[in-house]
Design an enzyme around this catalytic site. Sequence first.
Site, short mmCIF file in Angstrom:
data_model
loop_
_atom_site.label_atom_id
_atom_site.label_comp_id
_atom_site.label_asym_id
_atom_site.label_seq_id
_atom_site.Cartn_x
_atom_site.Cartn_y
_atom_site.Cartn_z
N GLU A 70 0.85 -1.22 0.00
CA GLU A 70 0.00 0.00 0.00
C GLU A 70 0.87 1.26 0.00
OE1 GLU A 70 -3.43 -0.08 -0.09
OE2 GLU A 70 -3.75 -2.19 0.34
C1 LIG Z 1 3.30 -9.82 0.06
C2 LIG Z 1 3.10 -8.72 -0.92
C3 LIG Z 1 1.84 -8.49 -1.45
C4 LIG Z 1 1.65 -7.50 -2.41
N1 LIG Z 1 0.42 -7.35 -3.00
C5 LIG Z 1 0.30 -6.54 -4.08
C6 LIG Z 1 -0.91 -6.53 -4.86
O1 LIG Z 1 -1.88 -7.22 -4.54
N2 LIG Z 1 -0.95 -5.76 -5.97
C7 LIG Z 1 0.10 -4.97 -6.36
O2 LIG Z 1 -0.01 -4.30 -7.38
N3 LIG Z 1 1.25 -4.94 -5.63
C8 LIG Z 1 1.38 -5.71 -4.52
N4 LIG Z 1 2.54 -5.72 -3.79
C9 LIG Z 1 3.64 -4.88 -4.22
C10 LIG Z 1 3.94 -3.74 -3.26
O3 LIG Z 1 2.94 -2.78 -3.34
C11 LIG Z 1 5.34 -3.24 -3.61
O4 LIG Z 1 6.25 -4.24 -3.18
C12 LIG Z 1 5.65 -1.91 -2.99
O5 LIG Z 1 4.87 -0.90 -3.57
C13 LIG Z 1 7.12 -1.54 -3.14
O6 LIG Z 1 7.58 -1.72 -4.44
P1 LIG Z 1 8.91 -2.58 -4.70
O7 LIG Z 1 8.78 -3.86 -4.00
O8 LIG Z 1 9.17 -2.60 -6.14
O9 LIG Z 1 10.03 -1.76 -3.96
P2 LIG Z 1 10.85 -0.49 -4.54
O10 LIG Z 1 9.91 0.50 -5.14
O11 LIG Z 1 11.96 -1.01 -5.38
O12 LIG Z 1 11.41 0.10 -3.20
C14 LIG Z 1 12.57 -0.42 -2.54
C15 LIG Z 1 12.97 0.56 -1.45
O13 LIG Z 1 13.29 1.84 -2.02
C16 LIG Z 1 12.48 2.84 -1.47
N5 LIG Z 1 12.13 3.80 -2.52
C17 LIG Z 1 11.58 3.55 -3.74
N6 LIG Z 1 11.36 4.68 -4.41
C18 LIG Z 1 11.78 5.69 -3.61
C19 LIG Z 1 11.80 7.10 -3.73
N7 LIG Z 1 11.32 7.75 -4.78
N8 LIG Z 1 12.30 7.81 -2.71
C20 LIG Z 1 12.75 7.20 -1.60
N9 LIG Z 1 12.74 5.87 -1.40
C21 LIG Z 1 12.25 5.12 -2.41
C22 LIG Z 1 11.25 2.13 -0.92
O14 LIG Z 1 10.62 2.85 0.10
C23 LIG Z 1 11.86 0.82 -0.43
O15 LIG Z 1 12.38 0.99 0.84
C24 LIG Z 1 2.74 -6.68 -2.80
C25 LIG Z 1 4.00 -6.89 -2.23
C26 LIG Z 1 4.19 -7.90 -1.33
C27 LIG Z 1 5.57 -8.12 -0.78
#
Ligand SMILES: Cc1cc2nc3c(=O)[nH]c(=O)nc-3n(C[C@H](O)[C@H](O)[C@H](O)COP(=O)(O)OP(=O)(O)OC[C@H]3O[C@@H](n4cnc5c(N)ncnc54)[C@H](O)[C@@H]3O)c2cc1C
Length: 602
Positions: free
Chosen positions: A410
């Site tokens: 979220e």
């Molecule tokens: C169990 C689980 C269920 C999920 N369910 C869903 C679902 O139903 N539908 C769906 O669409 N998604 C889902 N997600 C995805 C989830 O919403 C994303 O994992 C989340 O938004 C973070 O994206 P990412 O994993 O690519 O991390 P990244 O975006 O790669 O982030 C990695 C780190 O970098 C930081 N970061 C990234 N961008 C910035 C910035 N601009 N400035 C500062 N810090 C930053 C983040 O805060 C984090 O600490 C799920 C994830 C999990 C693990």
Amino acid sequence: MATEEKDILRGGQFLVKETNCEDVFTPEDFSEEQTMMKESVMEFNDREIIPHKARFEAKDYALTEDVMRKAGDMGFLSVAVPEAYGGMGMGFVSTVLTCDYISSGTGSFSTAFGAHTGIGTMPITLYGTEEQKQKYVPKLASGEWFGAYCLTEPGAGSDANSGKTTATLSEDGKTYKINGQKMWISNAGFCKLMIVFARIENDKNITGFIVEFDKENPNGITLGEEEHKLGIRASSTRQVFFNDTIVPVDSMLAGRGEGFKIAMNALNVGRIKLAAACLDSQRRILSTAVNYANERKQFKTPISDFGAIKVKLAEMATNAYAGESATYRAAKNIEDRIALREAAGNTHQEAELKGVEEYAIECSILKVAVSEDVQHAADEGIQIFGGMGFSEETPMESAWRDARIARIYEGTNEINRMLSVGMLVKKAMKGHVDLLGPAQKVQEELMGIPSFDTPDFSELFSEEKVMINKLKKTFLMVAGGAVQKFGPDLDKHQQLLIAAADILIEIYMAESAILRTEKNAKRFGEDSQSVQIAMSKLYLYHAVDIIEEKGKESIISFAEGDEQRMMLMGLKRFTKYQNYPDIVDLRNEIAEKVKAENKYCF
Ligand SMILES: Cc1cc2nc3c(=O)[nH]c(=O)nc-3n(C[C@H](O)[C@H](O)[C@H](O)COP(=O)(O)OP(=O)(O)OC[C@H]3O[C@@H](n4cnc5c(N)ncnc54)[C@H](O)[C@@H]3O)c2cc1C
């Protein structure tokens, strides 16, 4: 009586307007209908989820699906759905309380529930055409179909609008062909409907589509294997691949290029619901922990008698109390604003959309604060259990693992922190919240001579309310100074934004706890609220500490010379108590009550 516009704070306005305690909604205000709902959900949790904890931990995905269906039979999937589409059409507070009390058994179920009712269903109820709503929402509300939300991709997480999934219009203009890969999709294994975001041609923004998924006739959709996760182990999480998936043009949700807006608004609702979903977990963790601490003896003494354990019990109770106070306060603000917009002639759909959007700042604040509190509670829960806490045999271990995801999905807590301040600054620029006037007043105050009068703080919370006011001035001083210095480049200064967000979060949480307790003290008598008073004071004490630290770090980073000295003096003034609370006493009082009741009892 209809609520008047002037009675309801706009989103973010809590920072610059004083709120009367009578104007906040508290869990003690639940109506008879809401109380019945709460009891029914708790009973369901106790019957269908808690006894099967081991099966959820053993990745029994079929059990999650089965319990979701039972939740559908009970009507719990339809609380927020309007009656016209087969739902119960209950208010926003009821929606939030359902999420709260259904979520503590296991994160596996609460994720499935949240993904289906929130991001799986809401985009259609909020943005769907009448035909789309008639066709899909009743099936989702009853649990005949389950929904999933496909936004994230391997290369597009926090940067959600950067997805590479494409939607290509057919030559005859009747269908779109979807191609791409989605990742981390909750409920993927058993859903029949997906909200899929894809890009049309070179559009700046993605577009939302409703995509049916029938395993017998998969239409180019394939699923990856179940992900093996740290927690929420029986929540189905898979990759979803679209290979020439054909959907009719009328499966588009809202307009072309509107997908990013849909995705963000669905997440706003999801965020406050996620906060709620972390509340009963905290209550349950504390109740389980105090129960153990009362039983477990070391040095011939129940460990709950040790000061070191009392600190933990008191802090856990206090955070849970503040989380409840803030979540239900915001939920009712949203409900009232929806009602107000409906009364002004908006459709329910428009009213709900705008109502939630208005409080996007509070939704982000709650998501961050409560997800971190539940993690902290679970961590301390393990510590109270000692070695047993580390064992899979006790519930603390899974509670800790399950809590961890709430800080990631979220919108990560980093993103939500930056969003909360970013949205507030934007609102100020648009004139929706007047930050400039109050910030200028703070500037003048900084240059003036401080009053040396000794105020009369004999009335309940009189000093605490002055403190809250001063903390708001701290935010205005820090954020105002940063905006002046960096202007539109402020978003490049993330450490500053995050520090400002921490200040904002602490103000909202502390104020919410105080207002709830003040309201209850007025109606039920101060004596009946002595522990709640202690919790409100304890929360505020920590808030002041955090704000002092974050304020100092910020001021030093962007101000120099005389300006820096003046701001640091202001910070000292704004974070100084006339009479410091004895927090050891406060913690003891809270812990003794929790020990005596053997549970979270507020
Ligand atoms: C169990 C689980 C269920 C999920 N369910 C869903 C679902 O139903 N539908 C769906 O669409 N998604 C889902 N997600 C995805 C989830 O919403 C994303 O994992 C989340 O938004 C973070 O994206 P990412 O994993 O690519 O991390 P990244 O975006 O790669 O982030 C990695 C780190 O970098 C930081 N970061 C990234 N961008 C910035 C910035 N601009 N400035 C500062 N810090 C930053 C983040 O805060 C984090 O600490 C799920 C994830 C999990 C693990």
